[in-house]
Design a protein around this motif. Sequence first.
Motif, PDB file in Angstrom:
ATOM      1  N   LEU A   1       0.872  -1.245   0.036  1.00  0.00           N
ATOM      2  CA  LEU A   1      -0.036   0.003   0.106  1.00  0.00           C
ATOM      3  C   LEU A   1       0.737   1.297   0.018  1.00  0.00           C
ATOM      4  O   LEU A   1       0.531   2.172  -0.585  1.00  0.00           O
ATOM      5  CB  LEU A   1      -0.724   0.269   1.121  1.00  0.00           C
ATOM      6  CG  LEU A   1      -1.875   1.128   1.162  1.00  0.00           C
ATOM      7  CD1 LEU A   1      -2.694   1.332   0.089  1.00  0.00           C
ATOM      8  CD2 LEU A   1      -2.922   1.085   2.653  1.00  0.00           C
ATOM      9  N   ARG A   2       1.862   1.365   0.915  1.00  0.00           N
ATOM     10  CA  ARG A   2       2.846   2.241   0.769  1.00  0.00           C
ATOM     11  C   ARG A   2       3.520   2.667  -0.741  1.00  0.00           C
ATOM     12  O   ARG A   2       3.603   3.772  -1.086  1.00  0.00           O
ATOM     13  CB  ARG A   2       4.010   2.042   1.878  1.00  0.00           C
ATOM     14  CG  ARG A   2       4.912   3.135   1.816  1.00  0.00           C
ATOM     15  CD  ARG A   2       5.949   3.150   3.174  1.00  0.00           C
ATOM     16  NE  ARG A   2       6.842   2.052   2.665  1.00  0.00           N
ATOM     17  CZ  ARG A   2       6.955   0.722   3.455  1.00  0.00           C
ATOM     18  NH1 ARG A   2       6.105   0.472   4.188  1.00  0.00           N
ATOM     19  NH2 ARG A   2       7.957   0.054   2.995  1.00  0.00           N
ATOM     20  N   TYR A   3       3.874   1.729  -1.330  1.00  0.00           N
ATOM     21  CA  TYR A   3       4.272   1.932  -2.594  1.00  0.00           C
ATOM     22  C   TYR A   3       3.360   2.182  -3.714  1.00  0.00           C
ATOM     23  O   TYR A   3       3.677   2.869  -4.491  1.00  0.00           O
ATOM     24  CB  TYR A   3       5.089   0.400  -3.072  1.00  0.00           C
ATOM     25  CG  TYR A   3       6.532   0.307  -2.492  1.00  0.00           C
ATOM     26  CD1 TYR A   3       7.573   1.374  -2.904  1.00  0.00           C
ATOM     27  CD2 TYR A   3       6.790  -0.472  -1.637  1.00  0.00           C
ATOM     28  CE1 TYR A   3       8.682   1.155  -2.150  1.00  0.00           C
ATOM     29  CE2 TYR A   3       7.905  -0.663  -0.801  1.00  0.00           C
ATOM     30  CZ  TYR A   3       8.981   0.161  -1.218  1.00  0.00           C
ATOM     31  OH  TYR A   3      10.301   0.215  -0.822  1.00  0.00           O
ATOM     32  N   VAL A   4       2.277   1.583  -3.663  1.00  0.00           N
ATOM     33  CA  VAL A   4       0.982   2.035  -4.322  1.00  0.00           C
ATOM     34  C   VAL A   4       0.699   3.256  -4.531  1.00  0.00           C
ATOM     35  O   VAL A   4       0.291   4.136  -5.255  1.00  0.00           O
ATOM     36  CB  VAL A   4      -0.225   1.177  -4.248  1.00  0.00           C
ATOM     37  CG1 VAL A   4      -1.812   1.949  -4.845  1.00  0.00           C
ATOM     38  CG2 VAL A   4      -0.097  -0.319  -4.860  1.00  0.00           C
ATOM     39  N   LYS A   5       1.185   4.242  -2.992  1.00  0.00           N
ATOM     40  CA  LYS A   5       0.714   5.469  -3.045  1.00  0.00           C
ATOM     41  C   LYS A   5       1.664   6.366  -3.351  1.00  0.00           C
ATOM     42  O   LYS A   5       1.571   7.508  -3.856  1.00  0.00           O
ATOM     43  CB  LYS A   5       0.534   5.616  -1.373  1.00  0.00           C
ATOM     44  CG  LYS A   5      -0.894   5.294  -0.782  1.00  0.00           C
ATOM     45  CD  LYS A   5      -1.028   5.367   0.567  1.00  0.00           C
ATOM     46  CE  LYS A   5      -2.255   5.025   1.098  1.00  0.00           C
ATOM     47  NZ  LYS A   5      -2.618   5.384   2.663  1.00  0.00           N
ATOM     48  N   ASP A   6       3.072   6.080  -2.723  1.00  0.00           N
ATOM     49  CA  ASP A   6       3.845   7.043  -2.685  1.00  0.00           C
ATOM     50  C   ASP A   6       5.471   6.908  -3.673  1.00  0.00           C
ATOM     51  O   ASP A   6       5.855   7.803  -3.499  1.00  0.00           O
ATOM     52  CB  ASP A   6       4.711   7.265  -1.038  1.00  0.00           C
ATOM     53  CG  ASP A   6       3.229   7.597  -0.445  1.00  0.00           C
ATOM     54  OD1 ASP A   6       2.396   8.417  -0.835  1.00  0.00           O
ATOM     55  OD2 ASP A   6       3.290   7.158   0.810  1.00  0.00           O
TER      56      ASP A   6
ATOM     57  N   LEU B   1      -6.995  -6.969   1.041  1.00  0.00           N
ATOM     58  CA  LEU B   1      -6.712  -5.894   0.308  1.00  0.00           C
ATOM     59  C   LEU B   1      -7.986  -4.739   0.564  1.00  0.00           C
ATOM     60  O   LEU B   1      -7.732  -3.572   0.708  1.00  0.00           O
ATOM     61  CB  LEU B   1      -6.557  -5.936  -1.111  1.00  0.00           C
ATOM     62  CG  LEU B   1      -5.204  -6.841  -1.364  1.00  0.00           C
ATOM     63  CD1 LEU B   1      -5.292  -7.285  -2.616  1.00  0.00           C
ATOM     64  CD2 LEU B   1      -4.111  -5.774  -1.212  1.00  0.00           C
ATOM     65  N   ILE B   2      -9.142  -5.413   0.458  1.00  0.00           N
ATOM     66  CA  ILE B   2     -10.448  -4.479   0.973  1.00  0.00           C
ATOM     67  C   ILE B   2     -10.317  -3.929   2.181  1.00  0.00           C
ATOM     68  O   ILE B   2     -10.524  -2.724   2.348  1.00  0.00           O
ATOM     69  CB  ILE B   2     -11.703  -5.293   0.485  1.00  0.00           C
ATOM     70  CG1 ILE B   2     -11.923  -5.636  -0.694  1.00  0.00           C
ATOM     71  CG2 ILE B   2     -12.909  -4.335   1.072  1.00  0.00           C
ATOM     72  CD1 ILE B   2     -11.875  -4.501  -1.907  1.00  0.00           C
ATOM     73  N   THR B   3      -9.980  -4.542   3.141  1.00  0.00           N
ATOM     74  CA  THR B   3      -9.916  -4.281   4.521  1.00  0.00           C
ATOM     75  C   THR B   3      -8.706  -3.233   4.762  1.00  0.00           C
ATOM     76  O   THR B   3      -8.923  -2.276   5.409  1.00  0.00           O
ATOM     77  CB  THR B   3      -9.667  -5.525   5.637  1.00  0.00           C
ATOM     78  OG1 THR B   3     -10.739  -6.669   5.378  1.00  0.00           O
ATOM     79  CG2 THR B   3      -9.485  -5.162   6.814  1.00  0.00           C
ATOM     80  N   GLU B   4      -7.731  -3.337   4.088  1.00  0.00           N
ATOM     81  CA  GLU B   4      -6.581  -2.260   4.175  1.00  0.00           C
ATOM     82  C   GLU B   4      -7.164  -1.158   3.483  1.00  0.00           C
ATOM     83  O   GLU B   4      -5.972  -0.259   3.055  1.00  0.00           O
ATOM     84  CB  GLU B   4      -5.215  -3.098   3.572  1.00  0.00           C
ATOM     85  CG  GLU B   4      -4.793  -4.105   4.511  1.00  0.00           C
ATOM     86  CD  GLU B   4      -4.132  -3.559   5.763  1.00  0.00           C
ATOM     87  OE1 GLU B   4      -3.927  -2.503   6.064  1.00  0.00           O
ATOM     88  OE2 GLU B   4      -4.288  -4.280   6.862  1.00  0.00           O
ATOM     89  N   LYS B   5      -7.988  -0.959   2.802  1.00  0.00           N
ATOM     90  CA  LYS B   5      -8.424   0.253   2.035  1.00  0.00           C
ATOM     91  C   LYS B   5      -7.401   0.435   0.673  1.00  0.00           C
ATOM     92  O   LYS B   5      -7.333   1.550   0.335  1.00  0.00           O
ATOM     93  CB  LYS B   5      -8.415   1.507   2.823  1.00  0.00           C
ATOM     94  CG  LYS B   5      -9.231   1.551   4.345  1.00  0.00           C
ATOM     95  CD  LYS B   5     -10.489   1.182   3.786  1.00  0.00           C
ATOM     96  CE  LYS B   5     -11.463   1.199   5.185  1.00  0.00           C
ATOM     97  NZ  LYS B   5     -12.921   0.855   4.996  1.00  0.00           N
TER      98      LYS B   5
END
Length: 304
Positions: A106-111, A138-142
């Motif tokens: 998630l961090r890499y998908v964002k930043d 993945l749904i739970t982790e938004k």
Amino acid sequence: MANPNVPRGALNLQNVLKYTVQNTDQNAEEKPIEAADDVEKKQFLESALSAMTDAPTALKAALVILNSEEATTDDKLESLDVIRSHIDDIDNANALVKLGGTVTLLRYVKDSENEIRVSALNTVAEMAQNNTFCQNALITEKFLPVLTKNLSEVNEDVVRSSIYAISSLIRNFQPGYAEFKRIKGIKALVPCLKSSNSNIYIKAAFLIASISRDKNIRDDFVKAEVFPVLLENLRPVIEFDVKQETTLFALSSLSLDSELKLSTEKRKEILSILQQIISKNKQTENCEDIVNYARNIVDNLSAR
């Protein structure tokens, strides 16, 4: 507080990876790793990672690198490649979640920079595909709000890979689609159908076509006025054209048992184009699906 499981000394990638390998193989010999230039370090990383035939160990090592502030772009890309080489196995994809891999991704998908971001997005798509455990995680982790926001990015590779990831999270997975609908994902997806980039358009149209076989979902897209947007891309073709095939696939899905708001004149115009497509391509090699989709739309519109 220092982690007692991490070796003392400078936290460089070579030491971290060496430590991971040695703690998997208790017979490994201690060998000092001298300072190396970028080429030597890359060779070390590649050889050490490729030597890890045990998937959990390889996944752990890749996450250690991805979570290290010392990691370079090449280190991160190499680590994501290692993860992707293992997660086609559902058990390994599930293990990645249990190791905390979703937080890292998630961090890499964002930043991260675009090349790494695309690789992370493709990793998400591949781990979620037909995997309920990973989809739920993945749904739970938004992830979906982030992926949906990515659809308005300037970088076309990021947009295309985000559609791929969204598709893996919502196709044949009702909780994923429900969340996508809740966060107004349909509205965010429609501009992709107006993209000048054919790959983005095709990805978006194919996603719509494939999930609109469900009537409730189909009705959502019809209400969002997706059908007229797709029609803007309809052209008579005299040979195979992947964009036209995907357009016809999506129109065929949306026109089935749907309350389409089309004027008599517009309906005649559409039917005329479809009849041209059928007439000119019914004997053309590789155009069987194009012709079948066109015929389906004719039948669906004529039934109204």
